[in-house]
Design an enzyme around this catalytic site. Structure first.
Site, PDB file in Angstrom:
ATOM      1  N   ARG A  21      33.078  49.502  37.944  1.00  0.00           N
ATOM      2  CA  ARG A  21      33.946  48.653  37.125  1.00  0.00           C
ATOM      3  C   ARG A  21      33.185  47.428  36.631  1.00  0.00           C
ATOM      4  O   ARG A  21      32.194  47.026  37.227  1.00  0.00           O
ATOM      5  CB  ARG A  21      35.163  48.195  37.936  1.00  0.00           C
ATOM      6  CG  ARG A  21      36.116  49.305  38.320  1.00  0.00           C
ATOM      7  CD  ARG A  21      37.223  48.796  39.222  1.00  0.00           C
ATOM      8  NE  ARG A  21      36.683  48.277  40.462  1.00  0.00           N
ATOM      9  CZ  ARG A  21      37.298  47.403  41.249  1.00  0.00           C
ATOM     10  NH1 ARG A  21      38.471  46.907  40.902  1.00  0.00           N
ATOM     11  NH2 ARG A  21      36.738  47.006  42.368  1.00  0.00           N
ATOM     12  N   ALA A  48      42.543  46.452  41.986  1.00  0.00           N
ATOM     13  CA  ALA A  48      43.304  47.474  42.697  1.00  0.00           C
ATOM     14  C   ALA A  48      44.535  46.909  43.399  1.00  0.00           C
ATOM     15  O   ALA A  48      45.406  47.675  43.810  1.00  0.00           O
ATOM     16  CB  ALA A  48      42.421  48.187  43.714  1.00  0.00           C
ATOM     17  N   TRP A 102      21.464  46.605  51.692  1.00  0.00           N
ATOM     18  CA  TRP A 102      21.240  45.226  51.214  1.00  0.00           C
ATOM     19  C   TRP A 102      19.775  44.848  51.399  1.00  0.00           C
ATOM     20  O   TRP A 102      19.151  44.275  50.500  1.00  0.00           O
ATOM     21  CB  TRP A 102      22.137  44.236  51.960  1.00  0.00           C
ATOM     22  CG  TRP A 102      22.155  42.860  51.343  1.00  0.00           C
ATOM     23  CD1 TRP A 102      23.036  42.382  50.417  1.00  0.00           C
ATOM     24  CD2 TRP A 102      21.203  41.801  51.583  1.00  0.00           C
ATOM     25  NE1 TRP A 102      22.705  41.083  50.063  1.00  0.00           N
ATOM     26  CE2 TRP A 102      21.587  40.711  50.756  1.00  0.00           C
ATOM     27  CE3 TRP A 102      20.081  41.666  52.390  1.00  0.00           C
ATOM     28  CZ2 TRP A 102      20.895  39.501  50.743  1.00  0.00           C
ATOM     29  CZ3 TRP A 102      19.379  40.460  52.370  1.00  0.00           C
ATOM     30  CH2 TRP A 102      19.784  39.396  51.556  1.00  0.00           C
ATOM     31  N   LYS A 115      31.227  47.202  49.620  1.00  0.00           N
ATOM     32  CA  LYS A 115      31.480  48.525  49.023  1.00  0.00           C
ATOM     33  C   LYS A 115      30.619  48.779  47.792  1.00  0.00           C
ATOM     34  O   LYS A 115      30.006  49.848  47.656  1.00  0.00           O
ATOM     35  CB  LYS A 115      32.972  48.644  48.677  1.00  0.00           C
ATOM     36  CG  LYS A 115      33.372  49.984  48.083  1.00  0.00           C
ATOM     37  CD  LYS A 115      34.878  50.111  47.954  1.00  0.00           C
ATOM     38  CE  LYS A 115      35.468  49.278  46.848  1.00  0.00           C
ATOM     39  NZ  LYS A 115      35.722  47.897  47.117  1.00  0.00           N
ATOM     40  N   THR A 146      27.828  47.332  47.050  1.00  0.00           N
ATOM     41  CA  THR A 146      26.434  47.384  47.484  1.00  0.00           C
ATOM     42  C   THR A 146      26.085  48.762  48.024  1.00  0.00           C
ATOM     43  O   THR A 146      25.032  49.328  47.708  1.00  0.00           O
ATOM     44  CB  THR A 146      26.181  46.303  48.554  1.00  0.00           C
ATOM     45  OG1 THR A 146      26.555  45.029  48.019  1.00  0.00           O
ATOM     46  CG2 THR A 146      24.722  46.267  48.964  1.00  0.00           C
ATOM     47  N   PHE A 204      39.029  47.466  46.352  1.00  0.00           N
ATOM     48  CA  PHE A 204      39.601  47.055  47.630  1.00  0.00           C
ATOM     49  C   PHE A 204      39.613  48.220  48.623  1.00  0.00           C
ATOM     50  O   PHE A 204      38.765  49.107  48.558  1.00  0.00           O
ATOM     51  CB  PHE A 204      40.984  46.436  47.426  1.00  0.00           C
ATOM     52  CG  PHE A 204      40.948  45.110  46.712  1.00  0.00           C
ATOM     53  CD1 PHE A 204      40.107  44.098  47.140  1.00  0.00           C
ATOM     54  CD2 PHE A 204      41.729  44.876  45.594  1.00  0.00           C
ATOM     55  CE1 PHE A 204      40.053  42.870  46.479  1.00  0.00           C
ATOM     56  CE2 PHE A 204      41.683  43.650  44.930  1.00  0.00           C
ATOM     57  CZ  PHE A 204      40.845  42.650  45.380  1.00  0.00           C
ATOM     58  N   PHE A 210      24.895  44.732  59.253  1.00  0.00           N
ATOM     59  CA  PHE A 210      24.454  43.346  59.137  1.00  0.00           C
ATOM     60  C   PHE A 210      23.400  43.077  60.216  1.00  0.00           C
ATOM     61  O   PHE A 210      23.349  43.777  61.233  1.00  0.00           O
ATOM     62  CB  PHE A 210      25.629  42.378  59.317  1.00  0.00           C
ATOM     63  CG  PHE A 210      26.506  42.236  58.094  1.00  0.00           C
ATOM     64  CD1 PHE A 210      26.662  41.007  57.482  1.00  0.00           C
ATOM     65  CD2 PHE A 210      27.172  43.322  57.558  1.00  0.00           C
ATOM     66  CE1 PHE A 210      27.465  40.850  56.361  1.00  0.00           C
ATOM     67  CE2 PHE A 210      27.977  43.189  56.429  1.00  0.00           C
ATOM     68  CZ  PHE A 210      28.122  41.947  55.830  1.00  0.00           C
ATOM     69  N   LYS A 216      35.013  34.923  44.852  1.00  0.00           N
ATOM     70  CA  LYS A 216      34.106  36.004  45.204  1.00  0.00           C
ATOM     71  C   LYS A 216      32.678  35.790  44.730  1.00  0.00           C
ATOM     72  O   LYS A 216      31.717  36.197  45.366  1.00  0.00           O
ATOM     73  CB  LYS A 216      34.651  37.320  44.637  1.00  0.00           C
ATOM     74  CG  LYS A 216      33.899  38.555  45.088  1.00  0.00           C
ATOM     75  CD  LYS A 216      34.585  39.812  44.565  1.00  0.00           C
ATOM     76  CE  LYS A 216      33.848  41.065  44.992  1.00  0.00           C
ATOM     77  NZ  LYS A 216      34.491  42.286  44.485  1.00  0.00           N
TER      78      LYS A 216
END
Length: 554
Positions: free
Chosen positions: A91, A270, A407, A68, A70, A298, A378, A102
């Protein structure tokens, strides 16, 4: 293939004054934190009329990854390439997930904000200031009791604990005040992670320093022996706590790899908090750019719902478009495909797992805001899978899905998504309608969220929560907005239940009144406000050499 940190370290950023100039900010409008970071001075001048706000959210997160942040960064870069004056509002990362499971949280690949290491670690010190302010208040409470307890605070009924910005399960339940007469009054307490602090919520919902101080004074710290509420104002330390946040309240300015201005400020989770960056940060992006791209934490059942029902009333601006990020891998995971098999084409599993995405899309459309879907592609995704998902979204839901490769390609990988967002913002009207009304009570609010967002049947309160609700009703607190603290992995309160389940019960075990923030937290299921570290924390991969070069951050 380079890692995210290697890509970020190889990048050459523009001087922060040049980034500020893109937003119409002069050298004197910012406070410099080295060559590539700055704080924006308050108040921020500008108008938001006619400016567009894009909210990026996602399906429920899975180990397969959704990307998200990215996509948010890549979309911002793509809008800049499309000729739109753009700012991204994100954030701040917490050290808890950075050192835990993470890793870094500044986007990925060619769609990142930099300086990546600084942002993920201590940045400009905002989270440290919040931690110190929170724990200063805790110390002042204990000192008040030790010095005679003029307010008659019941040590057994103190609701203000302590915080630390790292995952530390050993601190979930502690005893303080040991050591005899000079050690204070012994009592049971606990630690939360800093991002769950009410001060973090206040920092993110406040509109200026005086509003922040007003909210700090309203914080409930506990109850007297007569069961009367005690606030920071009663303790007469609101000014002292607010002054510790005088710099943290200023939004931080950095840039993307492609030099789009990025405003990063505040970082509540969140799942245990309201999951949105600060109103000051979002407003800065709105005032200083024509297009402001922000995200909520999230899945859309948590961060986006809270953005729309908690943040929007304080922000005074509704999103012009909502982007829901999904990956084919994650949707197959929602259908029960195991992680090692996610790279294998499986159209039937994709169709089954897409139920999760469909519910999120339907949920967001309830608010009367245009919705588009970003398929974060991907390398293992096949053309047939992408075509199948696009057809499902467009024919069954009536929204457009865009294939994105941010990406690998940065802003160039979101060209079509940016065009779709521009079209939605400029041609599709919004008829925003919140999920519940200002005068609805807590049970009504929770029922609306559970039935209309989660897909559940009802809310069930524990005996403790039921007693608390009666107290809140007597004190007039039950009409505050509700902030659901729930697992991010499922629409239910059980993390293992994937897909789009229906007719389940959400179990509320306890309420936490956050009067300064202006909402009531409802703790559901087994959700914890102090996470723990995994068996192999991300910290095991991190190192620094004699030249100060960091490796393994992500």
């Amino acid at each position: 293939m380079k890692t995210d940190i290697e890509i970020a370290q190889a990048a050459t950023g523009e001087p922060i004054d040049d980034i500020a100039a893109k937003l119409g900010l002069a050298h004197t409008d910012i406070e410099h934190y080295g060559e590539n970071k700055a704080k924006i001075k308050l108040p921020i001048q500008g108008k938001t009329a006619g400016h567009k706000l894009i909210l990026v959210t996602s399906i429920n997160p899975t180990p397969a990854g959704e990307g998200k942040s990215t996509v948010t960064v890549g979309l911002g870069d793509a809008l800049t390439k499309a000729g739109k004056k753009t700012a991204i509002a994100l954030r701040e990362p917490s050290l808890g997930p950075v050192m835990g499971m993470k890793g870094g949280a500044t986007g990925g690949g060619m769609a990142q904000v930099i300086p990546m290491e600084d942002i993920n670690l201590h940045f400009t010190g905002d989270l440290h200031a919040l931690t110190e302010a929170h724990d200063t208040l805790a110390a002042l409470i204990d000192n008040h009791i030790h010095q005679g307890n003029e307010l008659g605070i019941d040590p057994r009924a103190i609701t203000w604990n302590r915080v630390l910005d790292i995952n530390d399960r050993a601190l979930r339940d502690v005893v303080t005040g040991l050591g005899g007469r000079t050690g204070g009054v012994p009592r049971q307490s606990s630690f939360d992670i800093t991002v769950a602090s009410e001060l973090m919520a206040i920092l993110c919902l406040g509109t200026d320093l005086m509003d922040l101080k007003r909210r700090v004074n309203k914080i409930l710290i506990g109850y007297t022996y007569d069961k009367e509420p005690v606030t920071v104002a009663d303790l007469q330390v609101g000014g002292a706590i607010a002054l510790l946040l005088k710099d943290a309240i200023k939004p931080n300015l950095v840039q993307t790899l492609e030099h789009t201005p990025a405003i990063i400020h505040g970082g509540p989770f969140a799942n245990i908090a309201h999951g949105c960056n600060s109103i000051l940060g979002t407003n800065a992006a709105l005032k200083l750019a024509d297009y402001a791209v922000t995200e909520a934490g999230f899945g859309a059942d948590l961060g986006a719902e809270k953005f729309l029902d908690i943040k929007v009333p304080n922000l005074g601006k509704t999103p012009d478009t909502i982007v829901i990020v999904a990956t084919i891998r994650a949707l197959k995971y929602n259908a029960g495909v195991k992680l090692p098999e996610l790279g294998v084409e499986n159209l039937e599993a994709l169709k089954v797992g897409s139920a999760n995405l469909k519910r999120h899309v339907a949920n967001m459309r309830q608010y009367g805001v245009p919705v588009v879907v970003a398929i974060n592609r991907f390398s293992s995704d096949t053309d047939a899978e992408v075509a199948t998902l696009k057809a499902l979204v467009e024919t069954e839901l009536g929204v457009t899905a865009y294939d994105t490769t941010v990406w690998a390609n940065g802003g160039d990988g979101a060209t079509e998504l940016a065009a779709g967002v521009i079209e939605a913002c400029e041609t599709k009207p919004t008829t925003f309608k919140p999920l519940y009304n200002d005068d609805d009570d807590l049970m009504t609010e929770m029922t609306q969220i559970v039935t209309r967002i989660y897909g559940g049947a009802k809310v069930e309160l524990s005996a403790k929560a039921a007693r608390q609700l009666k107290t809140f009703q007597a004190r007039g607190w039950d009409q505050l907005p509700v902030c659901m603290a729930k697992t991010q992995y499922s629409f239910t309160d059980e993390a293992s239940v994937l897909g789009a389940p229906t007719d389940f019960t959400i179990h509320v075990r306890e309420f936490i009144p956050k009067l300064g923030a202006g909402f009531i937290v409802a703790l559901t299921g087994k959700i914890l406000t102090m996470p723990g570290l995994p068996k192999k924390p991300a910290a095991l991969n991190m190192d620094i050499d004699e030249n100060g070069k960091i490796t393994g951050l992500f």
